[in-house]
Design a protein around this motif. Structure first.
Motif, short mmCIF file in Angstrom:
data_model
loop_
_atom_site.label_atom_id
_atom_site.label_comp_id
_atom_site.label_asym_id
_atom_site.label_seq_id
_atom_site.Cartn_x
_atom_site.Cartn_y
_atom_site.Cartn_z
N GLU A 146 22.62 78.46 4.60
CA GLU A 146 22.31 79.74 5.23
C GLU A 146 23.04 80.86 4.50
OE1 GLU A 146 20.34 80.02 7.92
OE2 GLU A 146 20.13 77.92 8.49
N GLN A 147 22.43 82.05 4.46
CA GLN A 147 23.02 83.18 3.75
C GLN A 147 24.03 83.93 4.60
OE1 GLN A 147 22.42 83.77 0.46
NE2 GLN A 147 21.27 81.86 0.59
N SER A 148 23.89 83.87 5.92
CA SER A 148 24.77 84.65 6.80
C SER A 148 26.06 83.89 7.07
CB SER A 148 24.05 84.97 8.11
OG SER A 148 23.72 83.77 8.77
N TYR A 149 26.97 84.54 7.80
CA TYR A 149 28.24 83.91 8.16
C TYR A 149 28.06 83.00 9.39
CZ TYR A 149 30.27 87.22 4.86
OH TYR A 149 30.57 87.93 3.72
N ALA A 150 29.15 82.29 9.74
CA ALA A 150 29.04 81.20 10.71
C ALA A 150 29.24 81.62 12.17
CB ALA A 150 30.05 80.09 10.36
N TYR A 151 30.14 82.56 12.43
CA TYR A 151 30.58 82.82 13.80
C TYR A 151 30.12 84.20 14.28
CZ TYR A 151 33.93 83.23 17.70
OH TYR A 151 34.52 83.38 18.94
N PRO A 152 29.37 84.22 15.41
CA PRO A 152 28.88 83.13 16.25
C PRO A 152 27.55 82.58 15.74
CG PRO A 152 28.29 85.23 17.21
CD PRO A 152 29.07 85.56 15.97
N SER A 153 27.13 81.46 16.29
CA SER A 153 25.85 80.87 15.90
C SER A 153 24.68 81.64 16.51
CB SER A 153 25.78 79.41 16.37
OG SER A 153 24.45 78.93 16.32
N GLY A 154 23.82 82.17 15.65
CA GLY A 154 22.64 82.88 16.13
C GLY A 154 21.65 81.95 16.80
N HIS A 155 21.52 80.72 16.27
CA HIS A 155 20.63 79.74 16.89
C HIS A 155 21.11 79.39 18.30
CE1 HIS A 155 18.42 79.10 13.21
NE2 HIS A 155 17.73 78.11 13.75
N SER A 156 22.42 79.20 18.44
CA SER A 156 22.97 78.86 19.75
C SER A 156 22.77 80.01 20.74
CB SER A 156 24.45 78.53 19.61
OG SER A 156 25.00 78.15 20.85
N ALA A 157 22.97 81.24 20.26
CA ALA A 157 22.74 82.41 21.13
C ALA A 157 21.27 82.50 21.52
CB ALA A 157 23.19 83.68 20.41
N GLY A 158 20.38 82.38 20.52
CA GLY A 158 18.95 82.47 20.80
C GLY A 158 18.47 81.35 21.71
N GLY A 159 18.93 80.12 21.44
CA GLY A 159 18.52 78.99 22.29
C GLY A 159 18.96 79.18 23.73
N THR A 160 20.14 79.77 23.91
CA THR A 160 20.64 80.03 25.27
C THR A 160 19.83 81.12 25.95
OG1 THR A 160 22.88 79.36 24.60
CG2 THR A 160 22.68 80.67 26.61
N GLU A 161 19.57 82.22 25.22
CA GLU A 161 18.75 83.30 25.78
C GLU A 161 17.38 82.79 26.21
OE1 GLU A 161 18.38 86.20 22.67
OE2 GLU A 161 20.54 86.16 22.31
N TYR A 162 16.71 82.11 25.29
CA TYR A 162 15.37 81.62 25.57
C TYR A 162 15.38 80.66 26.76
CZ TYR A 162 14.37 83.26 20.78
OH TYR A 162 14.24 84.01 19.64
N ALA A 163 16.37 79.78 26.78
CA ALA A 163 16.41 78.78 27.85
C ALA A 163 16.58 79.44 29.22
CB ALA A 163 17.56 77.80 27.59
N ILE A 164 17.47 80.41 29.32
CA ILE A 164 17.71 81.06 30.62
C ILE A 164 16.46 81.82 31.07
CG2 ILE A 164 19.03 82.88 31.77
CD1 ILE A 164 21.44 82.00 30.03
N LEU A 165 15.82 82.52 30.14
CA LEU A 165 14.61 83.27 30.49
C LEU A 165 13.45 82.34 30.83
CD1 LEU A 165 14.86 86.06 27.77
CD2 LEU A 165 15.27 86.34 30.23
N LEU A 166 13.28 81.29 30.04
CA LEU A 166 12.19 80.33 30.32
C LEU A 166 12.42 79.63 31.65
CD1 LEU A 166 11.65 78.82 26.75
CD2 LEU A 166 9.98 80.16 28.06
N ALA A 167 13.67 79.34 31.98
CA ALA A 167 13.96 78.70 33.27
C ALA A 167 13.59 79.62 34.44
CB ALA A 167 15.43 78.32 33.34
N GLU A 168 13.69 80.95 34.22
CA GLU A 168 13.25 81.90 35.24
C GLU A 168 11.73 81.88 35.38
OE1 GLU A 168 14.84 84.39 37.20
OE2 GLU A 168 16.65 83.22 36.81
#
Length: 240
Positions: A146-168
């Motif tokens: 990956e070209q970007s830096y490590a902290y924080p994980s964008g995938h982890s942030a996105g997966g969490t956002e999507y999951a919370i919204l989809l659960a709604e």
């Protein structure tokens, strides 16, 4: 026709054509923003990552190596499939009917969420500039550098956002959806591109983004519209 009248008609025709052309060149109306500018400051919200050379950092890197050594074939398959993250990665948790062709409004909404939340993770990444684990330890072999830096994980942030919204939107599949969102973060460790602490920070940030979105009356109105689309798509998919 009198020449003067003819010229007047030609001039009016030209003006009409120019007016139509100008209308055609007008940009499409922009969707109202879901998140207020600077609504979330990831630098203020998150603690700094482990400092390079510390015992904590060494343990973080060792955890990545251990995750790669002990990963299951299922984890590896999922990690490779989620390199380009979006809500279609949640289809196994929701059902085969969960596809863009049936849910264009839902897909459009989450694309907007993705666009608006991207900078929220990019700013702390660029602030702390934590190297990826395979940069710190070349024995770690990433699935895809990956070209970007490590902290924080964008995938982890996105997966969490999507999951919370989809659960709604699909509460009857909440447990499976949240499990998938959590797995998306962990699979980044399996893939050798994030430390566990990157993933934890991403989850905190993603949860904060989701809370901000759910507190918006405009987003709640949009979610009501998407629930109707989802109900219709599911009914259509199960109809004989």
């Amino acid at each position: 026709m009198h020449p003067a009248v003819k010229r007047t008609h030609e001039l009016l025709l030209l003006l009409c054509m120019l007016g139509l052309q100008a209308c055609a060149q007008q940009p499409a109306a922009k969707e109202p923003s879901l998140l207020a500018p600077n609504a979330i400051d990831g630098i203020a919200l998150l603690p700094p990552p482990p400092a390079p050379g510390t015992h904590e950092d060494a343990i973080d890197v060792a955890a990545v190596k251990q995750a790669q050594l002990t990963r299951t074939p299922e984890e590896e398959t999922a990690a490779r499939a989620e390199v380009e993250l979006f809500i279609d990665d949640f289809q196994p948790a929701i059902g085969p009917w969960f596809v863009e062709s049936r849910l264009p409004k839902t897909w459009a909404f989450f694309r907007q969420v993705m666009r608006e939340s991207k900078d929220i993770t990019a700013r702390p990444k660029d602030f702390w500039k934590r190297p990826r684990p395979y940069v710190s330890d070349p024995s770690i072999k990433p699935f895809k550098p990956e070209q970007s830096y490590a902290y924080p994980s964008g995938h982890s942030a996105g997966g969490t956002e999507y999951a919370i919204l989809l659960a709604e939107l699909i509460p009857e599949r909440k447990a499976e959806i949240l499990r998938t969102g959590r797995g998306i973060g962990w699979h980044r460790v399996v893939a050798g591109v994030h430390h566990p602490s990157d993933v934890l920070a991403g989850r905190v940030l993603g949860q904060r983004v989701a809370q901000e979105l759910l507190a918006s009356p405009a987003v709640q109105q949009k979610l009501a519209e998407l629930r109707a689309e989802i109900a219709a798509a599911r009914t259509q998919a199960t109809s004989p």
